[in-house]
Each structure stands twice: as C-alpha cells, then as structure tokens.
Design an enzyme around this catalytic site. Sequence first.
Site, PDB file in Angstrom:
ATOM      1  N   TYR A 141       0.839  -1.209   0.000  1.00  0.00           N
ATOM      2  CA  TYR A 141       0.000   0.000   0.000  1.00  0.00           C
ATOM      3  C   TYR A 141       0.870   1.254   0.000  1.00  0.00           C
ATOM      4  O   TYR A 141       0.693   2.164  -0.817  1.00  0.00           O
ATOM      5  CB  TYR A 141      -0.934   0.017   1.220  1.00  0.00           C
ATOM      6  CG  TYR A 141      -1.506   1.395   1.497  1.00  0.00           C
ATOM      7  CD1 TYR A 141      -2.503   1.931   0.694  1.00  0.00           C
ATOM      8  CD2 TYR A 141      -1.001   2.191   2.549  1.00  0.00           C
ATOM      9  CE1 TYR A 141      -3.004   3.218   0.924  1.00  0.00           C
ATOM     10  CE2 TYR A 141      -1.488   3.460   2.786  1.00  0.00           C
ATOM     11  CZ  TYR A 141      -2.491   3.972   1.973  1.00  0.00           C
ATOM     12  OH  TYR A 141      -2.967   5.247   2.192  1.00  0.00           O
TER      13      TYR A 141
HETATM   14  N1  LIG Z   1      -7.499   7.034   6.224  1.00  0.00           N
HETATM   15  C1  LIG Z   1      -6.195   7.099   6.450  1.00  0.00           C
HETATM   16  O1  LIG Z   1      -5.718   6.731   7.521  1.00  0.00           O
HETATM   17  C2  LIG Z   1      -5.272   7.656   5.389  1.00  0.00           C
HETATM   18  C3  LIG Z   1      -3.939   7.983   5.746  1.00  0.00           C
HETATM   19  C4  LIG Z   1      -3.082   8.483   4.771  1.00  0.00           C
HETATM   20  C5  LIG Z   1      -3.530   8.631   3.454  1.00  0.00           C
HETATM   21  N2  LIG Z   1      -4.823   8.292   3.137  1.00  0.00           N
HETATM   22  C6  LIG Z   1      -5.244   8.437   1.739  1.00  0.00           C
HETATM   23  O2  LIG Z   1      -6.391   9.265   1.709  1.00  0.00           O
HETATM   24  C7  LIG Z   1      -7.229   8.895   0.614  1.00  0.00           C
HETATM   25  C8  LIG Z   1      -8.652   8.725   1.121  1.00  0.00           C
HETATM   26  O3  LIG Z   1      -8.674   7.723   2.112  1.00  0.00           O
HETATM   27  P1  LIG Z   1      -9.969   7.418   2.982  1.00  0.00           P
HETATM   28  O4  LIG Z   1      -9.525   7.112   4.362  1.00  0.00           O
HETATM   29  O5  LIG Z   1     -10.964   8.479   2.770  1.00  0.00           O
HETATM   30  O6  LIG Z   1     -10.447   6.057   2.322  1.00  0.00           O
HETATM   31  P2  LIG Z   1     -11.917   5.652   1.817  1.00  0.00           P
HETATM   32  O7  LIG Z   1     -11.837   4.207   1.470  1.00  0.00           O
HETATM   33  O8  LIG Z   1     -12.935   6.097   2.790  1.00  0.00           O
HETATM   34  O9  LIG Z   1     -12.068   6.545   0.517  1.00  0.00           O
HETATM   35  C9  LIG Z   1     -11.554   6.185  -0.747  1.00  0.00           C
HETATM   36  C10 LIG Z   1     -12.624   6.516  -1.760  1.00  0.00           C
HETATM   37  O10 LIG Z   1     -12.126   6.270  -3.075  1.00  0.00           O
HETATM   38  C11 LIG Z   1     -13.104   5.567  -3.817  1.00  0.00           C
HETATM   39  N3  LIG Z   1     -12.380   4.825  -4.870  1.00  0.00           N
HETATM   40  C12 LIG Z   1     -11.427   3.877  -4.680  1.00  0.00           C
HETATM   41  N4  LIG Z   1     -10.970   3.460  -5.887  1.00  0.00           N
HETATM   42  C13 LIG Z   1     -11.648   4.165  -6.835  1.00  0.00           C
HETATM   43  C14 LIG Z   1     -11.610   4.208  -8.244  1.00  0.00           C
HETATM   44  N5  LIG Z   1     -10.777   3.402  -8.952  1.00  0.00           N
HETATM   45  N6  LIG Z   1     -12.417   5.053  -8.912  1.00  0.00           N
HETATM   46  C15 LIG Z   1     -13.267   5.880  -8.213  1.00  0.00           C
HETATM   47  N7  LIG Z   1     -13.356   5.880  -6.869  1.00  0.00           N
HETATM   48  C16 LIG Z   1     -12.548   5.033  -6.182  1.00  0.00           C
HETATM   49  C17 LIG Z   1     -13.821   4.706  -2.797  1.00  0.00           C
HETATM   50  O11 LIG Z   1     -15.109   4.295  -3.185  1.00  0.00           O
HETATM   51  C18 LIG Z   1     -13.863   5.653  -1.593  1.00  0.00           C
HETATM   52  O12 LIG Z   1     -15.012   6.452  -1.618  1.00  0.00           O
HETATM   53  C19 LIG Z   1      -6.618   7.618   0.028  1.00  0.00           C
HETATM   54  O13 LIG Z   1      -5.889   7.970  -1.128  1.00  0.00           O
HETATM   55  C20 LIG Z   1      -5.697   7.137   1.117  1.00  0.00           C
HETATM   56  O14 LIG Z   1      -4.610   6.400   0.590  1.00  0.00           O
HETATM   57  C21 LIG Z   1      -5.690   7.806   4.060  1.00  0.00           C
END
Ligand SMILES: NC(=O)c1ccc[n+]([C@@H]2O[C@H](COP(=O)([O-])OP(=O)(O)OC[C@H]3O[C@@H](n4cnc5c(N)ncnc54)[C@H](O)[C@@H]3O)[C@@H](O)[C@H]2O)c1
Length: 336
Positions: A141
């Site tokens: 990841y």
């Molecule tokens: N939550 C954490 O702890 C965290 C920490 C660091 C970075 N991030 C990054 O932040 C971003 C958002 O994370 P989150 O916690 O909101 O996760 P989440 O799973 O709640 O949100 C991700 C969203 O992307 C959508 N998605 C995934 N693949 C897709 C695609 N191919 N086409 C269209 N939509 C798609 C999903 O349906 C979802 O709504 C991510 O890129 C994640 O890597 C999250």
Amino acid sequence: MKVLISGGAGYIGSTVGSACLDAGITPVILDSLVTGSRGFAAGRAFYHGDIADGALVDRVFAEHPDIYAVIHCAALIVVPDSVTDPVGYYRANVIKSLDFTGHLLRNGCQRLVFSSSAAIYRANEDLTVDEDSMIDPRSPYARTKAMCEAMFADIAAAHPLRVLSLRYFNPIGADPKLRTGLQLRRPTHALGRMMLAHQEGIPFLITGTDWPTRDGSGIRDYIHVWDLAEAHVAALSGFDALPGSVTAINLGTGMGTTVRELLVAFNSVADRPVQWREASRRPGDIAGAYTRITRAERLLGWRPQYSLAEGIRHSLRWAAIRDEAMPNGAPETVQA
Ligand SMILES: NC(=O)c1ccc[n+]([C@@H]2O[C@H](COP(=O)([O-])OP(=O)(O)OC[C@H]3O[C@@H](n4cnc5c(N)ncnc54)[C@H](O)[C@@H]3O)[C@@H](O)[C@H]2O)c1
C-alpha cells in the site's frame, strides 16, 4: 471555484468536500463507491464510476469546464489487503492513477492535489519525520503511494501539470457538523479498537510496550480529519504560489501521541473508562512517527485547530449516529 474530488464519497474525500462547500468552493465528486458511501455525496454533483474510465472523466470536464483543480483521494487503503493482493493494489492505486492522470491532461487539468501518506517515510531516530526524511515504504500500500508521487513528478516535468502531494498522518474524528465520518463499524487502528473496547466493555490491548518511546507504547500523529480537510482548502487557495511544479507537504499535528496517552485522552472524554491490558507487539507493527509541520505552516499558512480530545469526541459522536447517517449500511471491519 470548482474542484473535482476523486474518492469524494469516502471518509477523507467527503470531509474535504464539506470543507470546500463551507468555504464557497463547489465540489464535483467522482467515486466508484468501492468503499465510499453514496450518501456522502448527497447534494453534490456526483459521478458514479471509475477514475480510469476516460469517457466518464471527459464527461465530467465537458459538464464542468470550470474545474480549477483536482483532489485525488480515490484509492484502496487497507494495508494487510495490499499484502495479500498486491496485484489488485498496484492496479487500483498506481495503474488507475496513471490512467486518471492521462485523462486529466487530455482535459487540460493543470493542478493536482494528491492524497499521499506518512506511511512512505522511514522515521528518524527520534521518531520525527519531515518532508526530507528518507522515503522507505514498508508495505505494498505505502509503495503504491510512493510510486504515484514519483510518477506524478515525472509527468509534471513533461506537462503543464503541477502536483501537490499532501502526506497525511493518522486521521481521526469526523466532520464536526456530523455530515460524514468513518464508514467502518470496526476500524482496527488504535482509536477504533479503543472505541470497540468501550462499546463492548472489554479491555483494550496495548500491543507493544517496549518501543523506544517515552512510555514504551507506539506513537502516532493523530490529525483531526476536519483540520486535514481545511488544509486542502488552504492548498487550493495557495496553489499557484507553491514553489516549483512538484511539492510535498506533511499534514499532522506536529505532536506525537503514544497509545497510553491516547487512552488517557479517551478516558477523559468517554462516559465510562476503558480498561486496558498490556500485550506483545503484533506482526508488522512499528514504533510509529510524528511530523514537523513547519512546511505546512510556511506554504499553506495552515495549523491544525482541533485537539486530540475533540478528535476522539467527534469520532464517538459520529459512531453513535453512523448507522442512521448511512442507511445503506456500514462495512463491518476494514483496517484504515
Ligand atoms: N485514512 C487514512 O488513515 C489515510 C492515511 C493516509 C492517506 N490516506 C489516503 O487518503 C485517501 C482517502 O482515504 P480514505 O480514508 O478516505 O479512504 P476511503 O476508502 O474512505 O475513501 C476512498 C474513496 O475512493 C473511492 N475509490 C477507490 N478506488 C476508486 C476508483 N478506482 N475510482 C473511483 N473511486 C474510487 C472509494 O469508493 C472511496 O469512496 C486515500 O488515497 C488514502 O490512501 C488515508
């Protein structure tokens, strides 16, 4: 101003959408709902589909030619899943991001804000990091995030696209107005396990008590998701003043919190205290890290406003209304 948010129906993307709305910026959401919730896009321009779908991205831009910038949150985010399904993760996070970028370039997009992660760093001896710390991702990841950053840098060098990577630390909390929050019922990060212990009246396990931290428990940098969202708003307004075509900024509080400190903060907020027990480290666990936030302050004029206790309070409030707020149901358990 109008902004396209990929993954805007997820936890962070939907909160960013709300912060944009509150700041007078119009969000347009593109989300496949693979983990997102349709309800989180309610009242917003919403395109249900995949970021790799060129015809759909073309349609979004044809119908919203005034999109100023794209915030790219869409990704799969479950670290253990990325270990068991690296092909799926590299495809979802790297290949689809590459396809998406091609579609954005074709549609004249010049500003991209990328959701990156603190997981790409190797922490210094003192467990701090800044943007110049060594990039050393430890999971598939995290490697997808580092690869995307490298890929975007190459693309920005060849095209009129400028990229800001926001490297998030450990988001907690929910929209203070409770429009959205974490979709999951049983998140497996420390606060999620603490909330579960609180709910079920079972002891919380402090897994690992011999880390090189001030009290032996692991350390993280818990940033309120609303502060995270506000940083995106600041990034949009300050985007054109960023130096160079590629910039990375850490988003954390600048303060490390150990698991024991998190527990004390939790018990100061919760209606009844959570009991705890010490346990050994779990496979794959790390001591953790926290960030210096000098660059975020200097380039974005941003500082987090919410305390740890407020983050915990908003997490608890959201958990109490989540099933009502998400009528289509919340996923049972995924590690964020
Ligand atoms: N939550 C954490 O702890 C965290 C920490 C660091 C970075 N991030 C990054 O932040 C971003 C958002 O994370 P989150 O916690 O909101 O996760 P989440 O799973 O709640 O949100 C991700 C969203 O992307 C959508 N998605 C995934 N693949 C897709 C695609 N191919 N086409 C269209 N939509 C798609 C999903 O349906 C979802 O709504 C991510 O890129 C994640 O890597 C999250």
